[in-house]
Motif scaffolding. Structure first.
Motif: not given
Length: 476
Positions: A296, A299, A334, A337-338, A341, A392
């Motif tokens: 998790n 990165k 992921k 999420d990135e 970000e 979510e």
């Protein structure tokens, strides 16, 4: 009556024995065109059929019939692929059976725990023919295509056809039997010789023996217990039992064999279209490996504000259209999420969507844990996708994280193969991608007239599917 009723199980067993039983299991590759003498030598083997089309498109297909249990089929499949070096290989598998088979071979159980790697040899009990094809293609950099339908779909169709009287027609079964006995070849196709295949490798008869012997022994036992007595009045019951057995065989042949032949032939033609798009530089092929269970907190250090993560879709995303994505694979979680970000200066949450024309995922070992070998072909034109909403959630049984993402299509873009890389989390990334005018994107994907690119394929199927696939491809 009981004895003759068991004939149905014996006949059905002959056909079922050849079905897939697995419930446990960057450019188009270059090839040298085979000389006619080489093709002639290859198709002398009784387990290999051949179809050639030289009309609107140049296409040649080698169909190899195998037995999925322990025999010489694995060696024969490897030999054919190494000789032909085709542009693509079509397997009689669906995604679920492929993963089960390759997970077992890679040494992982259903939970991903390691049990030790297996070697692909003729001693593998089941599926060595398919594993041999996968290994040969990975070593020779040949695209692989899954040609079969899901097992659940076959079962559902069988149940739907149970009350359809047309599904009991004996014509397809009788025609197939006569054609196999006569050994007729069409003008464009060379058929497999099933009888000679069994003579040359008697081990290929094992599935028939395994499924037929128990009912035969049971029938013999019942006959012995009946003391051989059968009154004349039982002759009608005997005749009815034989007819019912034949009808059951016709239903199974029409639904499980013949209709799946159509699926396999259709998948082969689709594979030829995808391969031709690669040869015409309208598609991009990439292959890589990645771990299934990402950490998790892992990165991607290579990602920058100019990086565009790529998500593959079955159907293209159109500008202005909305789409809902239900994501639960760790790599896609992921990726989202990135994306959030690294939104950059524009404050937009954007990634790229491309239409995927072929996906092949098999289980492999990656750094000592379960992973995937990915072989993906996709259009070189895609669409920017903007995130409208993200929700979510958790999966019902496991409780693992999942997300529902609402996206909207934006401008189109054209991908350059040299700008692509694979993130440390297992998804593709493109660098410095710029929007293009819609008409430019359409010109890239528009078919080129007069294309003379030839395509050669190898199709790996069970012996009972071989001639059906050859016959259907010969009619295209």
């Amino acid at each position: 009556m009981q004895t003759y009723t068991l004939l149905s199980f014996i006949i059905l067993g002959v056909y079922v024995s050849f079905l897939p039983l697995c419930h446990t299991l960057n450019v188009a590759s270059s090839k040298t065109t085979l000389a006619p003498s080489q093709v002639e030598k290859i198709i002398q083997s009784p387990h290999i059929g051949y179809v050639a089309s030289h009309q609107s498109e140049l296409l040649e297909v080698f169909v190899i019939g195998t037995s999925h249990l322990r025999c010489n089929s694995a060696r024969e499949v490897t030999s054919l692929i190494e000789q032909v070096k085709p542009d693509g290989v079509v397997l009689e598998l669906d995604p679920e059976r492929l993963l089960r088979l390759t997970k077992q071979f890679a040494g992982f159980d259903e939970n991903g725990s390691s049990r030790g790697h297996q070697e692909v040899t003729e001693e593998v009990l089941y599926g060595a023919d398919f594993l041999a094809a996968v290994n040969a293609c990975q070593q020779l950099n040949i695209p692989m295509f899954l040609g079969d339908e899901y097992a659940q779909e076959t079962k559902r169709r069988l149940m739907r056809q149970f009350l359809n009287w047309k599904a009991y027609s004996p014509a397809p079964l009788v025609q197939s039997f006569i054609a196999n006995v006569r050994g007729d070849d069409g003008q464009r196709g060379v058929r497999l010789n099933l009888i000679q295949s069994f003579v040359e490798d008697p081990k290929k008869m094992k599935p028939i023996l395994f499924t037929s012997l128990p009912p035969l022994l049971l029938a013999s036992a019942i006959t012995f217990l009946d003391d051989g007595a059968m009154p004349h009045s039982g002759s009608t019951e005997t005749l009815v039992s034989i007819v019912l057995s034949f009808m059951a065989s016709c239903l199974l042949f029409n639904t499980v064999i013949s209709e799946r032949d159509e699926t396999l032939a259709s998948s082969t033609m689709q594979a030829s279209t995808v391969v031709r798009s690669l040869k015409e530089n309208k598609s991009i092929r990439r292959r890589w490996t990645f771990s299934v269970n990402q950490q998790n907190d892992q990165k991607d250090d290579k990602k920058t504000s100019s990086s565009l993560p790529l998500f593959t879709l079955k159907n293209p995303l159109i500008k202005g259209a909305t789409r809902n994505l239900n994501l639960f694979e760790p790599r896609w979680l992921k990726m989202i999420d990135e994306v959030i970000e690294y939104r950059g200066q524009s404050d937009d949450e954007i990634f790229g969507c491309v239409r995927c024309t072929n996906k092949f995922y098999s289980a492999v070992e990656v750094n000592g844990v379960e992973g995937r070998y990915a072989d993906v072909i996709f259009d070189n034109v895609g669409t920017f996708a903007r995130i409208n909403e993200l929700r979510e959630g958790t999966r019902p049984v496991s409780g693992d994280r999942k997300i529902n993402v609402s996206i909207q299509g934006d401008d189109s873009f054209i991908l350059d193969d040299s700008s692509l890389s694979v993130s440390s989390n297992g998804y593709l990334v493109a660098e410095n991608v710029k929007p293009v005018v819609v008409c430019d994107a359409e010109n890239v994907l528009s078919p080129q007239k007069g294309s003379e690119e030839s395509v050669t394929l190898v199709v790996v199927v069970g012996l009972l599917h071989g001639n059906g696939v050859v016959d259907l491809l010969s009619k295209v």
